[in-house]
Design an enzyme around this catalytic site. Structure first.
Site, PDB file in Angstrom:
ATOM      1  N   ASP A 282       0.871  -1.165   0.000  1.00 46.81           N
ATOM      2  CA  ASP A 282       0.000   0.000   0.000  1.00 46.81           C
ATOM      3  C   ASP A 282       0.915   1.224   0.000  1.00 46.81           C
ATOM      4  O   ASP A 282       2.093   1.152   0.338  1.00 46.81           O
ATOM      5  CB  ASP A 282      -0.921  -0.005   1.218  1.00 46.81           C
ATOM      6  CG  ASP A 282      -2.190   0.789   0.987  1.00 46.81           C
ATOM      7  OD1 ASP A 282      -2.200   1.658   0.077  1.00 46.81           O
ATOM      8  OD2 ASP A 282      -3.176   0.573   1.719  1.00 46.81           O
ATOM      9  N   TRP A 283       0.378   2.362  -0.357  1.00 49.10           N
ATOM     10  CA  TRP A 283       1.207   3.540  -0.622  1.00 49.10           C
ATOM     11  C   TRP A 283       1.933   4.000   0.646  1.00 49.10           C
ATOM     12  O   TRP A 283       1.302   4.308   1.651  1.00 49.10           O
ATOM     13  CB  TRP A 283       0.345   4.643  -1.210  1.00 49.10           C
ATOM     14  CG  TRP A 283       0.331   4.644  -2.711  1.00 49.10           C
ATOM     15  CD1 TRP A 283       0.531   5.728  -3.514  1.00 49.10           C
ATOM     16  CD2 TRP A 283       0.133   3.538  -3.616  1.00 49.10           C
ATOM     17  NE1 TRP A 283       0.479   5.367  -4.843  1.00 49.10           N
ATOM     18  CE2 TRP A 283       0.241   4.033  -4.936  1.00 49.10           C
ATOM     19  CE3 TRP A 283      -0.099   2.177  -3.440  1.00 49.10           C
ATOM     20  CZ2 TRP A 283       0.121   3.212  -6.064  1.00 49.10           C
ATOM     21  CZ3 TRP A 283      -0.221   1.366  -4.550  1.00 49.10           C
ATOM     22  CH2 TRP A 283      -0.116   1.876  -5.845  1.00 49.10           C
TER      23      TRP A 283
END
Length: 776
Positions: A282-283
């Site tokens: 995930d970012w």
């Protein structure tokens, strides 16, 4: 004869050699291993990192900026990220974009004379309430086509974390409290998207079930609960739909960040489930880029300069072995080879938004749930004029905020939908609401990017106005709205529970309209579960519309006018009280002493070291309520129709369980209008070797549209794994011997037919290769 000057001769020799050297290998025409062998270490490291991310209105610190080598490719403005291109080896950059409820890209671009809007489909909780894999696949195909036409290679969805607690801020992005529902429907969505040649990213793997301190929180969960509840949905979709990518979650699982957890990413995902795609973070997820590479997290998104330096240093020191990096590079290259960009698929930038809107409208109507109906719906032909109360009657909430939001061209309000259906709205009341909403919005301060705006107060209505409207209108509609989103969880007061003025509005409208012998409908325009038990008996009808996407008003009108008969059923339980929720005792967790020195907050989050113990174990949702005899407001699987259905002839293929075991049941429309029924198959196990839920969902099917008197026979297959529970002592899926009961019904509490079968001997239905570290 004069000898040439030596450097000049050497230069000429090198030039001649260069001219005669073969060209470097090219991705797609040369063996992939040859391409990898031709890459420099800088290129390899760059390929396992995204190219960075710009967030309008938000300044990222230097430690979170993109890699110092290369550039950010912005072929699709507003996309979440891109991979690093290496043109000399024929490796293009591919585009990844958000998309649980539709593609999220920038709708307007500098210098462009046209727009790039996308379709806002209904939220995943609504789609799950349809219980219709074929419908989910159609929605997926529309999303995939839209992504391909706009030049996106991987759509970052679906999301299928668990509705463990009603206050989870992103529950609207997730399907259900039940992993079988989540996995089955997410798999259908993936099949649809990927049928259009666009990849998906199943997220957030794993146990990322709320937003509080999500970047640092340590989820303490038993091996059994992890396998049966929090991993099971992912297992189903990996086996059944083969997503191109899986996205690891922010949180820790039993002491180790999910993105750095070798047991999760390699042992479970690849060794046990044979996943062969790419794992991406995930970012900005995780803390240790080297640990992520070693764990099998192939692609770090969106990519930072700090990660690049760390990986290059680790290569030089030996902390990151070249073969591990090459392995991850090979997986990223395999993803690129599948992409529309690599295949040079034509990008038109003109998806069929009108056709996709029709898909969204149909999906929205199919997933709405009729909770209460005292001879109110569908609206009688004599009903012509409506009085609409509540802010969201005039400003529909189409979906949640954050990465699950969509930039759509329009939203159909409830007013617009009802008027398009030929109904009239009280003009004075509508004008008062519109003026009130505009004035209240003008008072609000700007919100941070991706964050939800605070709710507006409800407009006060005088007793005289209630009386006038009750005389002038044929029916009243009260809309209750709730907005939630990424980065922050919901609250109990004024969110899960209605505000006093909202309850008063329902009560006062009902009192005034009952005095005129007229009906009241409440429409719930919400993204997650709310408390209903204290007020549900006041109005005549309650329609759970969820957040229905851009076609909201049309879809609601379709249902309440009878153009579409409601067939949605709850995929998550509505409890009587928040205190009845088994996870409420310690939700959302506890903050440990002091801040995590490595934690970096984004947006409104300031993450501190925290932990949560999943003490509810496997007793999530209906498993808890049914087993422990806790009453609910509306049970899992519940939903009314405009018709009725009969269940008969439940038949098992054998009295003794075997390899090809099936159950069948006949459903008949016993009412007066056509409709569809969601049929649910639950199993009750002996529960002698370990505690078992009173019922567990093991199959479901939705009938076709049945005319009055028409029947359909549905069949369900049961395998040994469907009967198994995870035995921690043997690290295996264990099937008990004994007597099992098949229960078929209209909800977890409305069982219509039962039958029993026996299992002569216990057996293993599979072993696992690892335990996820640190489990209690």
């Amino acid at each position: 004869m004069i000898r040439p000057y030596l450097p000049l001769a050497l230069s000429a020799l090198l030039a001649a050699t260069a001219c005669s050297a073969p060209p470097p290998p090219q991705l797609g025409t040369s063996p992939t291993k040859d391409v990898i062998a031709a890459m420099t270490n800088d290129e390899k490291v760059s390929l396992v990192l995204g190219t960075g991310m710009d967030i309008p209105g938000l300044a990222l610190g230097p430690e979170m900026q993109g890699p110092v080598v290369g550039q950010t490719i912005k072929g699709v403005p507003g996309a979440a990220g891109t991979t690093f291109p290496i043109p000399r080896l024929g490796i293009p950059s591919i585009v990844l974009a958000d998309g649980p409820a539709g593609l999220r890209i920038q709708p307007k671009r500098e210098g462009a004379t046209r727009t790039y809007y996308c379709t806002a489909f209904p939220i995943e909780t609504l789609l799950a309430s349809s219980w219709d894999p074929e419908l989910l696949e159609r929605v997926g195909r529309a999303m995939g086509a839209e992504s391909r036409e706009y030049g996106v290679d991987v759509l970052l969805g679906p999301a299928l974390n668990t509705h463990r607690n009603p206050l989870g801020g992103r529950n609207f992005e997730y399907y259900s409290e039940d992993p079988f529902v989540s996995g089955t429907l997410a798999a259908a969505m993936i099949r649809g998207v990927q049928a259009e040649g666009v990849g998906t990213s199943a997220k957030h793997y794993a146990a990322n079930d709320h937003e509080w301190n999500r970047n640092t929180i340590d989820v303490k969960v038993s091996q059994r609960a992890l396998r049966e509840i929090y991993l099971r949905g992912f297992e189903i979709l990996v086996r059944d739909a083969k997503p191109w990518t899986v996205m690891s979650s922010y949180n820790k699982v039993n002491g180790t960040y999910a993105s750095e957890n070798h047991a999760l990413l390699t042992g479970v995902l690849r060794d046990d489930w044979t996943f062969d795609g790419v794992v991406m973070t995930d970012w900005f997820g995780g803390k240790d880029a080297v640990a992520q590479m070693n764990a099998g997290n192939d692609l770090l998104m969106p990519g930072t300069g700090v990660q690049q330096k760390a990986l290059l240093a680790a290569l030089a020191s030996g902390a990151l072995k070249p073969e591990i990096l090459d392995r991850n590079v090979e997986r990223v290259l395999a993803l690129i080879l599948r992409s529309p960009t690599f295949k040079k698929v034509a990008r038109t930038d003109t998806p069929d938004l009108a056709a996709h809107a029709k898909v969204g409208r149909d999906a929205a109507a199919q997933g709405m749930v009729l909770l209460r109906n005292r001879a109110t719906l569908p609206l009688a032909p004599a009903v012509k004029t409506l009085a609409l109360f509540g802010n969201t009657s005039y400003a529909m909430i189409t979906g949640g905020t954050g990465s699950g939001d969509v930039n759509e061209a329009y939203t159909v309000s409830l007013v617009e939908g009802l008027e398009a259906a030929g109904l009239a709205i009280d003009a004075k009341l509508a004008g008062d609401y519109k003026a009130f909403i505009a004035a209240e919005k003008a008072k609000q301060a700007p919100t941070q990017p991706f964050m939800p705006a605070p709710p507006l107060p409800e407009m006060a209505v005088s007793a005289a106005e209630f009386a006038r409207l009750a005389r002038a209108s044929d029916i009243a509609v009260v809309t209750i709205g709730r907005l939630s989103g990424e980065f922050i969880d919901r609250k109990r007061d004024g969110d899960f529970e209605l505000l006093p003025n909202e309850k008063a509005l329902i009560r006062d409208v009902t009192t005034a309209f009952r005095a005129q012998r007229k009906k009241v409908l409440v429409v719930l325009n919400i993204g997650g579960v709310i408390e209903t038990a204290s007020w549900r008996d006041i109005p005549d009808a309650i329609l759970l519309a969820w957040q229905p996407g851009q076609e909201s008003g049309h879809a609601i009108a379709d249902v309440i006018t009878g153009k579409v008969a409601p067939s949605g059923k709850l995929a998550t339980t509505f409890p009587i009280s928040w205190d009845d929720v088994p996870s409420s005792a310690n939700f959302p967790g506890k903050t440990l002493q002091g801040p995590d020195p490595q934690a970096k907050g984004l947006f409104a989050m300031v993450d501190r070291a925290a932990e949560i113990s999943y003490d509810d174990d496997i007793w999530v949702g209906y498993r808890h309520y049914a087993t422990r005899g806790v009453k609910t407001s509306y049970p899992f699987g519940f939903g009314l129709s405009y018709t009725t259905f009969g269940y008969k002839d439940l038949t098992l293929s054998a009295a003794e369980f075997g390899p090809s075991f099936t159950a069948s049941v006949t459903i008949t429309n016993t009412g007066k209008v056509a409709g569809r029924e969601v049929v649910q198959l639950y199993v009750s196990a002996p529960g002698t070797s370990m505690p078992k839920p009173a019922v567990e969902l093991k199959g479901f099917a939705k009938t076709r549209t049945l005319a009055p008197g028409e029947s359909q026979t549905l069949s369900f297959a049961l395998a040994a794994r469907d009967l198994a529970s995870f035995d921690e002592a043997s690290s295996s899926w264990a099937v008990e011997a004994g007597t099992y009961t098949v229960k078929v019904g209209a909800s977890s509490e409305d069982i219509r037919q039962t039958a029993t079968f026996s299992k002569a001997a216990a057996e293993q239905a599979g072993t696992v290769s690892v335990s996820v570290s640190g489990a209690k």
